[in-house]
Design an enzyme around this catalytic site. Structure first.
Site, mmCIF file in Angstrom:
data_model
loop_
_atom_site.group_PDB
_atom_site.id
_atom_site.type_symbol
_atom_site.label_atom_id
_atom_site.label_comp_id
_atom_site.label_asym_id
_atom_site.label_seq_id
_atom_site.Cartn_x
_atom_site.Cartn_y
_atom_site.Cartn_z
ATOM 1 N N GLU A 164 -12.089 -6.713 7.110
ATOM 2 C CA GLU A 164 -11.312 -5.675 6.257
ATOM 3 C C GLU A 164 -11.296 -5.482 4.691
ATOM 4 O O GLU A 164 -11.171 -6.722 4.288
ATOM 5 C CB GLU A 164 -9.836 -5.522 6.728
ATOM 6 C CG GLU A 164 -9.079 -4.498 6.185
ATOM 7 C CD GLU A 164 -7.545 -4.550 6.653
ATOM 8 O OE1 GLU A 164 -7.289 -5.765 6.492
ATOM 9 O OE2 GLU A 164 -6.971 -3.573 6.822
ATOM 10 N N GLU A 208 5.961 -0.618 15.466
ATOM 11 C CA GLU A 208 7.092 -0.128 14.454
ATOM 12 C C GLU A 208 7.249 1.535 14.772
ATOM 13 O O GLU A 208 6.515 2.095 14.969
ATOM 14 C CB GLU A 208 6.447 -0.419 13.387
ATOM 15 C CG GLU A 208 6.718 -2.044 12.856
ATOM 16 C CD GLU A 208 6.872 -2.215 11.500
ATOM 17 O OE1 GLU A 208 6.014 -1.950 10.530
ATOM 18 O OE2 GLU A 208 7.793 -2.859 11.312
ATOM 19 N N CYS A 219 -3.933 0.483 6.286
ATOM 20 C CA CYS A 219 -4.291 -0.281 7.294
ATOM 21 C C CYS A 219 -5.049 0.674 8.396
ATOM 22 O O CYS A 219 -6.002 0.082 9.245
ATOM 23 C CB CYS A 219 -3.066 -0.677 8.296
ATOM 24 S SG CYS A 219 -1.719 0.335 8.616
ATOM 25 N N GLY A 237 0.949 -6.984 6.659
ATOM 26 C CA GLY A 237 0.110 -7.514 5.622
ATOM 27 C C GLY A 237 -1.127 -8.089 6.636
ATOM 28 O O GLY A 237 -1.698 -7.647 7.535
ATOM 29 N N SER A 238 -1.897 -8.931 5.963
ATOM 30 C CA SER A 238 -3.283 -9.344 6.339
ATOM 31 C C SER A 238 -3.267 -10.204 7.427
ATOM 32 O O SER A 238 -2.104 -10.912 7.885
ATOM 33 C CB SER A 238 -3.999 -10.059 5.200
ATOM 34 O OG SER A 238 -3.475 -10.940 4.836
ATOM 35 N N LYS A 279 11.091 -9.229 1.330
ATOM 36 C CA LYS A 279 10.172 -9.621 0.553
ATOM 37 C C LYS A 279 9.273 -8.895 0.192
ATOM 38 O O LYS A 279 8.233 -8.635 1.294
ATOM 39 C CB LYS A 279 9.843 -11.237 1.163
ATOM 40 C CG LYS A 279 9.493 -11.966 -0.008
ATOM 41 C CD LYS A 279 8.419 -11.518 -1.171
ATOM 42 C CE LYS A 279 6.971 -11.943 -0.813
ATOM 43 N NZ LYS A 279 6.067 -11.081 -1.621
ATOM 44 N N PRO A 280 9.198 -8.020 -0.765
ATOM 45 C CA PRO A 280 8.252 -6.887 -0.803
ATOM 46 C C PRO A 280 6.914 -7.751 -1.498
ATOM 47 O O PRO A 280 6.966 -8.986 -2.005
ATOM 48 C CB PRO A 280 8.912 -5.889 -2.030
ATOM 49 C CG PRO A 280 9.759 -6.881 -2.771
ATOM 50 C CD PRO A 280 10.321 -8.029 -1.770
ATOM 51 N N GLU A 285 2.262 -6.585 11.979
ATOM 52 C CA GLU A 285 1.637 -5.209 11.708
ATOM 53 C C GLU A 285 0.308 -5.405 10.811
ATOM 54 O O GLU A 285 0.535 -5.899 9.515
ATOM 55 C CB GLU A 285 2.476 -4.447 11.197
ATOM 56 C CG GLU A 285 3.596 -4.040 12.145
ATOM 57 C CD GLU A 285 3.165 -3.403 13.398
ATOM 58 O OE1 GLU A 285 2.008 -2.778 13.401
ATOM 59 O OE2 GLU A 285 3.889 -3.261 14.447
ATOM 60 N N LEU A 286 -0.749 -5.727 11.204
ATOM 61 C CA LEU A 286 -1.808 -6.408 10.451
ATOM 62 C C LEU A 286 -3.091 -5.280 10.058
ATOM 63 O O LEU A 286 -2.797 -4.223 10.240
ATOM 64 C CB LEU A 286 -2.458 -7.561 11.165
ATOM 65 C CG LEU A 286 -1.449 -8.415 11.548
ATOM 66 C CD1 LEU A 286 -2.071 -9.846 12.356
ATOM 67 C CD2 LEU A 286 -0.595 -9.229 10.296
ATOM 68 N N ASN A 317 0.939 -1.265 -0.033
ATOM 69 C CA ASN A 317 0.168 -0.045 -0.116
ATOM 70 C C ASN A 317 0.714 1.376 -0.056
ATOM 71 O O ASN A 317 0.422 2.000 -0.739
ATOM 72 C CB ASN A 317 -0.774 -0.186 1.140
ATOM 73 C CG ASN A 317 -0.378 0.105 2.414
ATOM 74 O OD1 ASN A 317 0.714 -0.589 2.601
ATOM 75 N ND2 ASN A 317 -0.864 0.703 3.254
HETATM 76 P P1 NAD Z 1 -0.951 -10.022 2.236
HETATM 77 O O1 NAD Z 1 -1.057 -10.760 3.656
HETATM 78 O O2 NAD Z 1 -1.618 -10.277 1.029
HETATM 79 O O3 NAD Z 1 0.650 -9.774 1.728
HETATM 80 C C1 NAD Z 1 1.547 -9.278 2.612
HETATM 81 C C2 NAD Z 1 2.928 -9.468 2.255
HETATM 82 O O4 NAD Z 1 2.922 -11.031 2.648
HETATM 83 C C3 NAD Z 1 3.266 -9.546 0.654
HETATM 84 O O5 NAD Z 1 4.569 -9.378 0.474
HETATM 85 C C4 NAD Z 1 2.722 -11.204 0.545
HETATM 86 O O6 NAD Z 1 3.497 -11.520 -0.909
HETATM 87 C C5 NAD Z 1 3.452 -11.933 1.541
HETATM 88 N N1 NAD Z 1 2.938 -13.383 1.730
HETATM 89 C C6 NAD Z 1 1.613 -13.687 1.268
HETATM 90 N N2 NAD Z 1 1.466 -14.894 1.831
HETATM 91 C C7 NAD Z 1 2.429 -15.135 2.429
HETATM 92 C C8 NAD Z 1 2.804 -16.577 3.125
HETATM 93 N N3 NAD Z 1 1.939 -17.636 3.193
HETATM 94 N N4 NAD Z 1 4.047 -16.336 3.927
HETATM 95 C C9 NAD Z 1 4.865 -15.352 3.885
HETATM 96 N N5 NAD Z 1 4.619 -14.152 2.982
HETATM 97 C C10 NAD Z 1 3.323 -13.949 2.415
HETATM 98 O O7 NAD Z 1 -1.275 -8.465 2.570
HETATM 99 P P2 NAD Z 1 -1.557 -7.367 1.569
HETATM 100 O O8 NAD Z 1 -2.739 -7.581 0.674
HETATM 101 O O9 NAD Z 1 -0.364 -6.965 0.769
HETATM 102 O O10 NAD Z 1 -1.624 -5.989 2.273
HETATM 103 C C11 NAD Z 1 -2.927 -5.627 2.817
HETATM 104 C C12 NAD Z 1 -2.975 -5.859 4.359
HETATM 105 O O11 NAD Z 1 -1.860 -5.256 4.947
HETATM 106 C C13 NAD Z 1 -4.237 -5.259 4.981
HETATM 107 O O12 NAD Z 1 -4.635 -6.067 5.927
HETATM 108 C C14 NAD Z 1 -3.432 -4.139 5.844
HETATM 109 O O13 NAD Z 1 -4.297 -3.404 6.685
HETATM 110 C C15 NAD Z 1 -2.264 -4.484 6.211
HETATM 111 N N6 NAD Z 1 -1.427 -3.571 6.560
HETATM 112 C C16 NAD Z 1 -1.182 -3.463 7.905
HETATM 113 C C17 NAD Z 1 -0.299 -2.368 8.148
HETATM 114 C C18 NAD Z 1 -0.022 -2.011 9.541
HETATM 115 O O14 NAD Z 1 1.276 -1.329 9.556
HETATM 116 N N7 NAD Z 1 -0.595 -2.570 10.546
HETATM 117 C C19 NAD Z 1 0.448 -1.154 7.153
HETATM 118 C C20 NAD Z 1 0.032 -1.681 5.806
HETATM 119 C C21 NAD Z 1 -0.848 -2.531 5.520
#
Ligand code: NAD
Length: 474
Positions: free
Chosen positions: A371, A450, A284, A228-229, A175-176, A250-251, A152
């Site tokens: 979400e 963070e 997020c 991530g999620s 790993k972006p 950080e979810l 994001n």
């Molecule tokens: P996602 O969980 O799909 O992916 C995040 C990252 O994890 C990506 O790099 C993805 O390739 C990797 N990933 C996916 N599956 C994996 C696995 N099994 N093992 C290891 N890595 C894996 O999330 P997204 O769609 O990229 O991001 C959206 C989510 O991130 C939302 O829930 C959002 O609220 C959250 N987010 C949180 C914060 C925070 O600071 N709390 C900030 C930004 C985004």
């Protein structure tokens, strides 16, 4: 300009995936092909972890002041190249240039803040129950850090992790998200230019379920820091937790913004619009629930809907994400939720969803709890502060929350009772600033923070040192 091919960066070398496979990345603004990225697997990840492990002992030997200077150099180089960095982010995400520039600046500030820790990384000295003993605390690195990030705000997401991780003497494998490979590659290349030694900051591209999972499962990774999620985070916690690796998650959020009957309405509307719809709601901290007192509901709603209709929709990250959001909205509508604005794909070649406002959903409905990470917000009506707080807390998440009120009592009560890591009074549901710890409670994270000096607690372990000056006296 974004490169046509984005390889991995391992031990300072550009490397395609060992499989030779590439993934296509399209522009969210028009769906055209932007670039290809290395489709990495376990072998690529193992090479990156090996490079990080090899580089770590020498890197740790540098003093914190030296590491801080190198971090500063990287931050300053990013500032020098901010236009280029922001253009890459615009290509990858489709967000407006102004936003991408602001994010680049935030990433730079994070680097400068962390760099200062080189000369300020304080520990404690304390007393002892034994005579002639001095006790002090120092920080020690963990080793190899896996840094897995969301799409994001690509540069801040990496900066928030990479700067403190390497400053603390760790080496890292980033790993972006597969949606934003180019900005991560750019950051990795700048690091090399800024004298970050080869192997200290490696970047591995690819799918989460392939490269990401291999990194989490790798036995030689000491720390996994993930943004991530919640669904992915839960799996990471279980998997890395089994070998007792340190894990920071950080979810997501389903952040609420409360508008009381004594709120400054125009200000509340302005912040609600920005909180719900900036970055196409892919924050997020996005305000995806707006909780309004009965007495001002109609007036607030009218202004909010009018404001949303004037907004220019920005694309969301992918066609699949857009379809998921449209499905969620149409499912909610089939259950009785009403659309006050948007609710459909906006005209244009990209992946745009018109800024969407829903109302009439029950707090138990899926749309109220899950979400969406897009430009969709829900309106709820309440008749008291206690009802508002109960509704705010009736969520699996607890990242940020905001209240609009002129009452100090209401503001303080809300700050005390709302379950969230960040509270804002009379503003938006914000993210963080480099000097402030950021993170959430419940399904929004595991309690680490963070940014701020709090980040140092994640990327280092405390060591207690007992000094007995004269052995003869013990
Ligand atoms: P996602 O969980 O799909 O992916 C995040 C990252 O994890 C990506 O790099 C993805 O390739 C990797 N990933 C996916 N599956 C994996 C696995 N099994 N093992 C290891 N890595 C894996 O999330 P997204 O769609 O990229 O991001 C959206 C989510 O991130 C939302 O829930 C959002 O609220 C959250 N987010 C949180 C914060 C925070 O600071 N709390 C900030 C930004 C985004």
């Amino acid at each position: 300009m974004t490169r046509a091919e984005i390889p991995n960066l391992i031990a300072g070398e550009l490397q395609p995936a060992r499989s030779g496979e590439w993934l296509d990345k399209v522009r969210p603004a028009d769906g055209t092909l932007l670039c290809r990225l290395a489709r990495s697997g376990a072998g690529d990840v193992a090479a990156a972890v090996r490079a990080a492990r090899t580089a770590q002992p020498t890197w740790t030997e540098r003093t914190p002041v030296e590491r801080g200077e190198i971090v500063r150099e990287l931050a300053l180089l990013l500032r020098e190249r901010r236009d280029e960095a922001a253009e890459i982010v615009v290509d990858e995400t489709g967000k407006p240039l102004e936003l991408a520039l602001g994010e680049t600046d935030a990433a730079v500030e994070m680097g400068l803040f962390v760099a200062g820790e080189g000369r300020r990384s304080y520990g404690r000295t304390t007393t002892s129950s034994m005579k002639h003993r001095t006790v002090l605390t120092t920080r020690q690195p963990l080793g190899v850090a896996a840094l897995i990030t969301s799409f994001n705000t690509p540069l801040p997401n990496i900066a928030w992790k990479a700067f403190p991780a390497i400053f603390c003497g760790n080496t890292a494998v980033v790993k972006p998200s597969e949606h934003v490979p180019a900005s991560a590659f750019f950051f990795g290349e700048l690091a090399l230019e800024a004298r970050v030694p080869a192997g200290v900051l490696n970047v591995v591209q690819g799918f989460g379920a392939e490269a990401g999972a291999a990194l989490v499962e790798h036995e030689d990774v000491d720390l996994v820091s993930f943004t991530g999620s919640a669904v992915t985070g839960r799996w990471i916690n279980e998997t890395a937790g089994r070998r007792l690796a340190k894990v920071c998650l950080e979810l997501g959020g389903k952040n609420a913004l409360v508008v009381c009957d004594d709120a400054e309405l125009a200000n509340a509307v302005r912040w609600a619009l920005a909180s719900a719809f900036s970055n196409a709601g892919q924050r997020c901290a996005a305000a995806s629930r707006i909780v309004v007192f009965d007495q001002v509901y109609d007036a607030f709603r009218e202004q909010l809907v009018a404001g949303a209709k004037l907004l220019e929709p920005d694309p969301v990250i992918s066609e699949a994400a857009l379809e998921r959001m449209l499905d969620a909205v149409s499912h909610a509508v089939s259950q009785g939720t009403k659309v006050a604005a948007g609710g459909e794909r906006a005209a244009g070649p990209g992946f745009q969803l018109a800024p969407t406002i829903l109302e009439g959903a029950s707090p138990d409905d899926e749309i109220s709890r899950a979400e969406l990470f897009g430009p969709v917000t829900l309106l709820y009506r309440v008749s008291s502060l206690d009802d508002a707080i109960a509704l705010v807390n009736d969520s699996p998440y607890g990242l940020t929350a905001a209240i609009h009120t002129a009452s100090l009592h209401r503001a303080l009560r809300f700050a005390e009772k709302a379950q969230a890591g960040v509270i804002v009074v009379n503003g938006g549901t914000h993210g963080s600033e480099p000097h402030m710890g950021f993170g959430g409670v419940k399904d929004s994270g595991t309690g680490w923070r963070e940014a701020g000096i709090e980040a140092l607690d994640l990327y280092s372990d405390w060591k207690i040192v007992n000094l007995i000056a004269d052995p003869a006296l013990t």
